[in-house]
Structure formats: C-alpha cells, structure tokens
Design an enzyme around this catalytic site. Structure first.
Site, short mmCIF file in Angstrom:
data_model
loop_
_atom_site.label_atom_id
_atom_site.label_comp_id
_atom_site.label_asym_id
_atom_site.label_seq_id
_atom_site.Cartn_x
_atom_site.Cartn_y
_atom_site.Cartn_z
N GLU A 97 -48.37 45.95 21.34
CA GLU A 97 -49.52 45.07 21.54
C GLU A 97 -50.39 45.60 22.68
OE1 GLU A 97 -47.77 40.81 20.10
OE2 GLU A 97 -47.47 41.27 22.20
N CYS A 110 -55.89 46.22 28.49
CA CYS A 110 -54.51 46.33 28.99
C CYS A 110 -53.68 47.05 27.92
CB CYS A 110 -53.98 44.91 29.25
SG CYS A 110 -52.25 44.87 29.70
N CYS A 117 -39.02 48.50 26.55
CA CYS A 117 -38.92 48.87 27.96
C CYS A 117 -37.45 48.91 28.35
CB CYS A 117 -39.65 47.83 28.81
SG CYS A 117 -39.65 48.22 30.57
N CYS A 121 -36.53 43.69 33.45
CA CYS A 121 -36.94 42.60 34.35
C CYS A 121 -36.74 41.28 33.62
CB CYS A 121 -38.41 42.77 34.76
SG CYS A 121 -38.69 44.27 35.70
N CYS A 124 -39.67 39.11 31.93
CA CYS A 124 -40.68 39.81 31.14
C CYS A 124 -40.25 39.93 29.68
CB CYS A 124 -40.90 41.20 31.74
SG CYS A 124 -42.15 42.15 30.85
N CYS A 339 -49.79 38.68 31.30
CA CYS A 339 -48.77 39.57 31.89
C CYS A 339 -47.38 39.13 31.49
CB CYS A 339 -48.82 39.50 33.40
SG CYS A 339 -50.30 40.13 34.09
#
Ligand code: SAH
Length: 350
Positions: A97, A110, A117, A121, A124, A339
């Site tokens: 995305e 962005c 990933c 975290c 997230c 975010c």
C-alpha cells in the site's frame, strides 16, 4: 539453448545510465535518453508505442530491451480529508500500500519500501504479516508515478518513506529511488523533500550520513527508556538508546541537518511526567525536533492513544524545557491510511 535476456526496468535507472545503454544497444544520440525520461516522468507514458518523437526502430528496440511498468493499482480508497490509499499488485502477486496526502500547498506521497517488515514493532500493522521481500527500485518509483497520474491536478512536493517496511533495511533501492526522483530529468523533487524514517537501524543511519544527500532523517523513538522501548520495538534490544542517540548525534554533525524523532503517544505507556523529564535529558542540546503522533489504533495492539489535551500539555512541557516539539495530526484514519496502519495483504482494502 540461450536463456531469455532479462529486460531492464526503465524506472530503475538514472538518465545517464540510460544514455549509456542506448548508446551501447542502438548507437543512439545522448538526447534520446532525455526524450524517454520525458515520456515516463512528464507525460505518464506506460508504453513504447506512444513515444511518437522516437524513431519507430528505436521504439521497437526499446520494447525488446526494457520494461516500463511492474505494478498496477488494484484498489483505491478515499478519505474524507482528501487522503487516498492505494493497493498495488506486484508482479509476483504480492500486495503493498501507499498513500497520497494533500495539504494546502503540498502533496505528500508515503511509500512502502518492503513487502512486510521484519522488525516487529508491536503497535504497527505493517509488521503483523512478517517479512516477505524488499521492494525493487522500480517498484518504489512506480508507486510514485501511479499516484502522480492519479492526482494529476497537483504536483508531488514531498516523499516520505513511512509506509510498509524499513527503508534502511532496503538501503540501496531506497537511495537509488531518491536519486532518480530527485534528478532533473525525472521528477526533480528537492532532496530535502524526502524523509527516510527508521526504527533505528544503526548501520543504515551511519551509511546515510556519508551519502552526501540532503534528505531528512526521521527516527521512530516512542520511548526514552530502554525497558519500554525494547518492549515496543524489539530492535532496541540490539541497538539501545545510548547507541541510537550517539549515531544521531554523529549524523547531525556530519550532515549539518536536524533529526526528527517521531514519538507515538500511547496512554499510560510513554506519556507520563517522567517521560518528559527523560526526553529532555536524552535530547536537550541535540539539533532535533520531536514529532508527537497520537497512536493510530490497530486491532492487534490493545492500547489507546493519549487524550489530545494531555498531548498538548506534553508538547508544551517539552518546548518549555528546550526540546522543540510539534504535534502531527494523522490524516486518513477513516480509511486506515495513517502511520502504522498499512498492511501488505490484499484484504486490507475492502
Ligand atoms: N520502519 C520505519 C518506517 C515505517 S513506520 C520506521 O519505523 O520509522 C512510519 C512511522 O509510523 C513510524 O514513526 C512508526 O513508528 C509510525 N507508526 C507505526 N505504527 C503506528 C501506529 N499504530 N500509530 C501511529 N504511528 C505509528
């Protein structure tokens, strides 16, 4: 049998590289590279047959050696605040995305840098499906070009690497994409308009400080205490705060640039009075800015954002004690485009 020659993505190379290739392949004049770049970056062309100022034979040759597009928009979502979220389908069937965020006098894009990933975290969404692979240079550039075409009424002014993934864990592709997008023949976006955001990859920050690139560095801090930060961000166990701040200090002195520390406000976790004191101790005297971001909720992280009134007080207290601090209002929350809300799975846009 000779295998098929691998084609090169035009969006993975700089104008000077294309110039050399065209000379080698077709004995073309140097100005042809600029013409090809104009078609791709200025006229949004996605096929060679539309490049009508190139000789027919060159267009044919280009189509044999090069490719233009490696991803497609699979879905789009519109927020009431103007933010748009794009779901891209990659050649190998993976999904990522990216987001476009309009403001009065700018349009920020962005970008995602990885499929998934590896840094885990806890707050997230992008990390919840694990890590699959790095995005290639052309996939970084083409997210930008597809969004450019879709928002053609506005010029892209800023690019932030804050989507899915860790840009400093995909270092070469990220830097190459910045160099291409920054170049005059492509989008000519000033280096200072790029922000590389990292969860604190020390070797990456060190390398970036030697690139001679005036990009913005944003470091996701989120706590000024190793115990809390390690709980939130496992990477902190490898590179604790003292090392992180030290490398930031060196980045600042080597580049002459300010560092931004991003700080998600999580109720009861990192918004206490003691956190203000710790932050002041950690950051005072450093050429930096703190950016407070209310936590964007995701189902897998059962915490709440700090109430806005308390965030304002936190912000004021830090400023008063000499740590430059601002508050970032997230955009696109209604479409999960803020975010930490992006995911690689196709099911994330319904
Ligand atoms: N891996 C990079 C870039 C991607 S995240 C990094 O860690 O910086 C981009 C920013 O969004 C980071 O500051 C990240 O900490 C923040 N973020 C992640 N999840 C969030 C959430 N749920 N709410 C608010 N911000 C979040």
């Amino acid at each position: 049998m000779i295998g098929k020659v691998k084609k090169i993505y035009l969006t993975s190379i700089l104008e000077e590289e294309l110039r050399e290739m065209l000379k080698g392949f077709f004995k073309s004049e140097p100005y042809r590279a600029r013409q090809v770049f104009d078609w791709i970056y200025k006229k949004d062309s996605e096929d060679f047959s539309s490049m009508v100022n190139l000789p027919h034979i060159l267009r044919k040759g280009l189509s044999e050696k090069f490719l233009i597009s490696s991803l497609s928009i699979d879905n789009k979502k519109f927020s009431k605040d103007g933010t748009r979220k794009y779901l891209f389908r990659l050649e190998d069937g993976e999904f990522i995305e990216a987001v476009s965020i309009p403001a009065k006098d700018r349009l920020t894009v962005c970008l995602s840098t990885q499929v998934g990933c590896r840094f885990g975290c806890r707050f997230c969404a992008s990390t919840k499906g694990g890590f699959i692979r790095n995005l290639r240079t052309e996939e970084l550039i083409e997210q930008t070009l597809k969004i450019k075409k879709d928002t053609s009424d506005k010029r892209i002014t800023n690019i932030v690497f804050m989507g899915i993934g860790e840009p400093l864990d995909n270092y070469e592709n990220t830097i190459k994409a910045i160099r291409i997008l920054n170049s005059y023949a492509a989008l000519n976006i000033g280096a200072r308009k790029f922000t590389v955001s990292t969860c604190g990859i020390i070797p990456g920050i060190e390398r970036l400080s030697k690139e001679n690139l005036q990009v913005e560095l944003a470091v996701s801090l989120h706590s000024s205490e190793d115990k809390v930060r390690s709980e939130l961000m496992p990477e902190n166990k490898k590179f604790p705060l003292s090392i992180l701040i030290d490398v930031c200090r060196r980045f600042i002195s080597e580049t002459g640039r300010q560092v931004t520390f991003e700080y998600i406000m999580i109720e009861g976790m990192n918004d206490r009075r003691v956190d203000i004191a710790n932050l002041v101790r950690l950051l005072k005297g450093l050429n930096c800015k703190v950016n407070l971001i209310p936590l964007n909720p995701i189902p897998e992280f059962k915490f709440n954002p700090t109430p806005l009134k308390k965030i304002y007080d936190f912000c004021a207290a830090l400023n008063k004690q000499g740590v430059k601090t601002t508050l970032r209002h997230s955009k696109g929350r209604d479409i999960d485009a803020s975010c930490g809300q992006l995911r690689q799975a196709s099911k994330s846009i319904k």
